[in-house]
Every structure is written in C-alpha cells, then in structure tokens.
Design a protein around this motif. Structure first.
Motif, PDB file in Angstrom:
ATOM      1  N   SER A  87      37.411  35.255  48.895  1.00  0.00           N
ATOM      2  CA  SER A  87      38.612  34.887  49.640  1.00  0.00           C
ATOM      3  C   SER A  87      38.600  33.403  49.988  1.00  0.00           C
ATOM      4  O   SER A  87      39.600  32.687  49.805  1.00  0.00           O
ATOM      5  CB  SER A  87      38.731  35.721  50.920  1.00  0.00           C
ATOM      6  OG  SER A  87      39.091  37.052  50.638  1.00  0.00           O
ATOM      7  N   ASP A  88      37.463  32.917  50.485  1.00  0.00           N
ATOM      8  CA  ASP A  88      37.362  31.503  50.847  1.00  0.00           C
ATOM      9  C   ASP A  88      37.471  30.619  49.610  1.00  0.00           C
ATOM     10  O   ASP A  88      38.126  29.566  49.644  1.00  0.00           O
ATOM     11  CB  ASP A  88      36.028  31.233  51.556  1.00  0.00           C
ATOM     12  CG  ASP A  88      35.966  31.880  52.928  1.00  0.00           C
ATOM     13  OD1 ASP A  88      37.028  32.292  53.443  1.00  0.00           O
ATOM     14  OD2 ASP A  88      34.841  31.993  53.475  1.00  0.00           O
ATOM     15  N   THR A 109      49.401  35.141  48.322  1.00  0.00           N
ATOM     16  CA  THR A 109      48.000  35.563  48.437  1.00  0.00           C
ATOM     17  C   THR A 109      47.853  36.684  49.454  1.00  0.00           C
ATOM     18  O   THR A 109      48.626  36.792  50.404  1.00  0.00           O
ATOM     19  CB  THR A 109      47.093  34.390  48.848  1.00  0.00           C
ATOM     20  OG1 THR A 109      47.533  33.864  50.100  1.00  0.00           O
ATOM     21  CG2 THR A 109      47.114  33.294  47.798  1.00  0.00           C
ATOM     22  N   ASP A 110      46.848  37.498  49.224  1.00  0.00           N
ATOM     23  CA  ASP A 110      46.444  38.547  50.168  1.00  0.00           C
ATOM     24  C   ASP A 110      44.916  38.531  50.178  1.00  0.00           C
ATOM     25  O   ASP A 110      44.271  39.288  49.450  1.00  0.00           O
ATOM     26  CB  ASP A 110      46.991  39.906  49.723  1.00  0.00           C
ATOM     27  CG  ASP A 110      46.549  41.041  50.650  1.00  0.00           C
ATOM     28  OD1 ASP A 110      46.084  40.734  51.769  1.00  0.00           O
ATOM     29  OD2 ASP A 110      46.651  42.220  50.243  1.00  0.00           O
ATOM     30  N   LEU A 111      44.357  37.644  50.970  1.00  0.00           N
ATOM     31  CA  LEU A 111      42.918  37.382  50.958  1.00  0.00           C
ATOM     32  C   LEU A 111      42.287  37.969  52.214  1.00  0.00           C
ATOM     33  O   LEU A 111      42.522  37.478  53.323  1.00  0.00           O
ATOM     34  CB  LEU A 111      42.658  35.880  50.876  1.00  0.00           C
ATOM     35  CG  LEU A 111      43.360  35.160  49.711  1.00  0.00           C
ATOM     36  CD1 LEU A 111      43.138  33.662  49.799  1.00  0.00           C
ATOM     37  CD2 LEU A 111      42.879  35.711  48.376  1.00  0.00           C
ATOM     38  N   ASP A 114      37.519  39.180  56.129  1.00  0.00           N
ATOM     39  CA  ASP A 114      36.105  39.554  56.226  1.00  0.00           C
ATOM     40  C   ASP A 114      35.580  40.019  54.864  1.00  0.00           C
ATOM     41  O   ASP A 114      34.821  40.979  54.767  1.00  0.00           O
ATOM     42  CB  ASP A 114      35.896  40.641  57.279  1.00  0.00           C
ATOM     43  CG  ASP A 114      36.712  41.898  56.979  1.00  0.00           C
ATOM     44  OD1 ASP A 114      37.632  41.830  56.137  1.00  0.00           O
ATOM     45  OD2 ASP A 114      36.415  42.953  57.577  1.00  0.00           O
ATOM     46  N   CYS A 115      36.008  39.331  53.832  1.00  0.00           N
ATOM     47  CA  CYS A 115      35.603  39.699  52.465  1.00  0.00           C
ATOM     48  C   CYS A 115      34.082  39.591  52.323  1.00  0.00           C
ATOM     49  O   CYS A 115      33.465  38.618  52.748  1.00  0.00           O
ATOM     50  CB  CYS A 115      36.294  38.760  51.481  1.00  0.00           C
ATOM     51  SG  CYS A 115      36.303  39.327  49.787  1.00  0.00           S
ATOM     52  N   TRP A 116      33.474  40.622  51.716  1.00  0.00           N
ATOM     53  CA  TRP A 116      32.036  40.583  51.472  1.00  0.00           C
ATOM     54  C   TRP A 116      31.703  39.442  50.519  1.00  0.00           C
ATOM     55  O   TRP A 116      32.528  39.033  49.698  1.00  0.00           O
ATOM     56  CB  TRP A 116      31.564  41.908  50.866  1.00  0.00           C
ATOM     57  CG  TRP A 116      31.762  43.073  51.770  1.00  0.00           C
ATOM     58  CD1 TRP A 116      31.728  43.095  53.128  1.00  0.00           C
ATOM     59  CD2 TRP A 116      32.055  44.421  51.359  1.00  0.00           C
ATOM     60  NE1 TRP A 116      31.948  44.356  53.601  1.00  0.00           N
ATOM     61  CE2 TRP A 116      32.160  45.197  52.544  1.00  0.00           C
ATOM     62  CE3 TRP A 116      32.217  45.051  50.120  1.00  0.00           C
ATOM     63  CZ2 TRP A 116      32.423  46.558  52.513  1.00  0.00           C
ATOM     64  CZ3 TRP A 116      32.480  46.408  50.085  1.00  0.00           C
ATOM     65  CH2 TRP A 116      32.586  47.155  51.266  1.00  0.00           C
ATOM     66  N   LYS A 117      30.484  38.965  50.604  1.00  0.00           N
ATOM     67  CA  LYS A 117      30.059  37.894  49.700  1.00  0.00           C
ATOM     68  C   LYS A 117      29.560  38.472  48.374  1.00  0.00           C
ATOM     69  O   LYS A 117      29.129  39.613  48.296  1.00  0.00           O
ATOM     70  CB  LYS A 117      28.972  37.045  50.362  1.00  0.00           C
ATOM     71  CG  LYS A 117      29.492  36.230  51.540  1.00  0.00           C
ATOM     72  CD  LYS A 117      28.446  35.264  52.063  1.00  0.00           C
ATOM     73  CE  LYS A 117      29.024  34.405  53.180  1.00  0.00           C
ATOM     74  NZ  LYS A 117      28.041  33.411  53.679  1.00  0.00           N
ATOM     75  N   MET A 174      38.999  41.124  42.892  1.00  0.00           N
ATOM     76  CA  MET A 174      39.989  40.043  42.846  1.00  0.00           C
ATOM     77  C   MET A 174      41.081  40.453  41.873  1.00  0.00           C
ATOM     78  O   MET A 174      40.806  40.781  40.711  1.00  0.00           O
ATOM     79  CB  MET A 174      39.354  38.720  42.411  1.00  0.00           C
ATOM     80  CG  MET A 174      40.350  37.564  42.373  1.00  0.00           C
ATOM     81  SD  MET A 174      39.569  35.938  42.159  1.00  0.00           S
ATOM     82  CE  MET A 174      38.977  36.068  40.451  1.00  0.00           C
ATOM     83  N   THR A 175      42.315  40.436  42.340  1.00  0.00           N
ATOM     84  CA  THR A 175      43.448  40.881  41.535  1.00  0.00           C
ATOM     85  C   THR A 175      44.433  39.735  41.353  1.00  0.00           C
ATOM     86  O   THR A 175      44.792  39.047  42.314  1.00  0.00           O
ATOM     87  CB  THR A 175      44.176  42.057  42.216  1.00  0.00           C
ATOM     88  OG1 THR A 175      43.257  43.132  42.385  1.00  0.00           O
ATOM     89  CG2 THR A 175      45.353  42.532  41.375  1.00  0.00           C
TER      90      THR A 175
END
Length: 289
Positions: A87-88, A109-111, A114-117, A174-175
C-alpha cells in the motif's frame, strides 16, 4: 489440475530458453559497448567517424534493456529484498507514474492502511505497476478508469487448489482493474509469453517480465477479462507477519463461529468460495504487451 501444470511447465521451458539467450546476448553486448568506448577514446573529437558512435551506443543501450527484460522473465533479475508495505509503495510510486498518464485517464486507489508487509524488491514491484498501468492505458479508447487496490488476504486450501504454487496462508493481493477493451480467451492464454503482442509494433516483453518478477517473489498472478468489459489482474505475494499479527490471526481462526439455525431452503449444488477459483494461473494476460 493437469492442464494448469502443463501450461506452467511450458512457460518454465520458455523462461529457461529466454534466460540462456539473454546471457549470451549480454556477453556480446558487453564486447560491443566496451569496444565503442575504446573507439571513442581514440578518435579525435572532430573526426567524422565519431558522429556515428552515439547511434551505435544508443542501439546497444536499447538492446541491453531488452536483455534485462528477458532476464526478469527468466529469473526475476537482481534482488534487493526487504519487508515493504505494498500500500505504501503503490501510494509513493503512483505519484510519479501519474505524470506519464493522460489527463483523461482516471486512477482510483483502495489501499488498505494496515496492509501486511511482503518480502519484495521495491524497484521490481514498481516495474510491475508501471507495466500494468501502461497496458491498461493502451487498452482504452479515449477516456477510461483504472483502479488499484491492495488488500490483506488469508487464502484457504480450497482457494489455492487452482494455484499449485501457493500454499494456504497470509498474502497481500494487489489488483489492477480497468474498463478498457478487454481480450478474448485465446489472447488471455498467451499474453504472458515473451514476444507475444497484439500491438502493431512492440517487443512484447513487458508482461513476460511481470510474470517472471512475480514468480521469483514466490507469488501468483491471475487475470480475468472479457472483450469490451475490461481486465482485472490480481497479484498475490506472501505476507510477512510479526509475532503479534501471527497470534492475532491464529486466535481469529480458532474462535468458534456463531451459528444461526434457519429453516431449510433450496441451495445451489455448488457455491464457489471467493478467492482464486475464478482464475487460471497459466491463462494470464492483457490485450497489450
């Protein structure tokens, strides 16, 4: 399952061949570029032959880029892997990539915050994003819309049945979705093959390089598309969870679910779970390579 494995083996064989060609080509290019540099050092600046060196050097540079793309397809190129948030990364790189997009192309965008790394090379992920955006733009006639999303996804055993390379567990998806021209099934089957292209001119290596990068990040790439209905590309990369996140996910999985009893009703014989089952892992593609 067997057709999927067969197509995967075919692409692996192509990748091996492409890698061998790229290495030999790279060796020849090294000799050419080194000789050009020596020639330029020896020739006087005002010599007539010196004017011909620049176009030769430029051509060698373009061929070096082609070789680099072949190597990305074959083995993903060189890695500088570190834990990153998709996301970042998308948020950061998209600010730069937007400059190359036409003003009439909308990018949404839809990011997930708290996206996992994931363990990934940021430069290569940027190359993926750039290639997919470029193909989405070229699939549009005039105005169009592109949506980029990054979401956490826990894949179950059922969801990974159509993706033999993936194991059940945590992933980041990621889409890239567009409303362009889309593609027919025959194009979708071949579009990640090196040198396949529907452009009038072009090398046809951009999305083959995307396939190689994703594969060498232990990921999975899948595509859905129909003519006149756009294209959706999903990329799954294994997530790297810290101890606290792992405990949280385990507790969530172990928590008993509440069950509400309802009157029996008719249900379809088969209701597919959400996830990967709608994707064919070897039928990947996009209408413009």
């Amino acid at each position: 399952m067997e057709p999927h494995l067969k197509r995967g083996q075919d692409l692996t064989a192509i990748a091996t061949l492409a890698g061998g060609i790229a290495h030999q080509f790279n060796n020849a290019l090294f000799v050419i570029t080194a000789s050009l540099e020596l020639l330029e050092m020896k020739l006087p600046r005002d010599a007539g032959g010196a004017a011909h060196i620049k176009p030769m050097r430029d051509s060698a540079f373009r061929m070096a880029q082609l070789t680099r793309q072949l190597l990305y397809y074959a083995r993903g190129g060189s890695y500088q892997v570190e834990p990153i948030s998709l996301s970042d990364l998308v948020r950061e790189k998209l600010a730069l990539l937007r400059r190359d997009l036409e003003s009439f192309i909308q990018v949404k965008t839809d990011l997930q915050s708290d996206c996992w790394k994931v363990q990934a090379d940021g430069i290569q992920i940027q190359a993926i994003l750039s290639a997919l955006l470029s193909n989405s733009v070229e699939a549009m006639d005039g105005e169009g819309r592109i949506k980029i999303a990054c979401r956490n996804k826990m894949l179950t055993g059922m969801e990974t049945e159509s993706a033999p390379a993936l194991a059940p567990g945590p992933y980041v998806r990621m889409t890239i979705d567009d409303n362009g021209k889309g593609m027919d099934e025959e194009t979708r089957k071949r579009v990640f093959e090196p040198f396949f292209t529907t452009k009038f001119v072009g090398r046809g290596l951009g999305l083959a390089a995307v396939y190689g990068i994703v594969k060498n990040h232990n990921g999975w790439i899948a595509v859905q598309s129909q003519p006149a209905r756009g294209t959706t590309v999903d990329i799954y990369l294994p997530a790297v969870l810290d101890a606290q996140e792992s405990v949280s996910k385990s507790a969530t999985a172990a928590r008993p679910a509440r069950v509400r009893v309802k009157k029996p009703r008719k249900v379809p014989a088969y209701a597919p779970a959400s996830g990967l089952e709608t994707h064919d892992p070897s039928h990947k593609g996009h209408p413009h390579v």
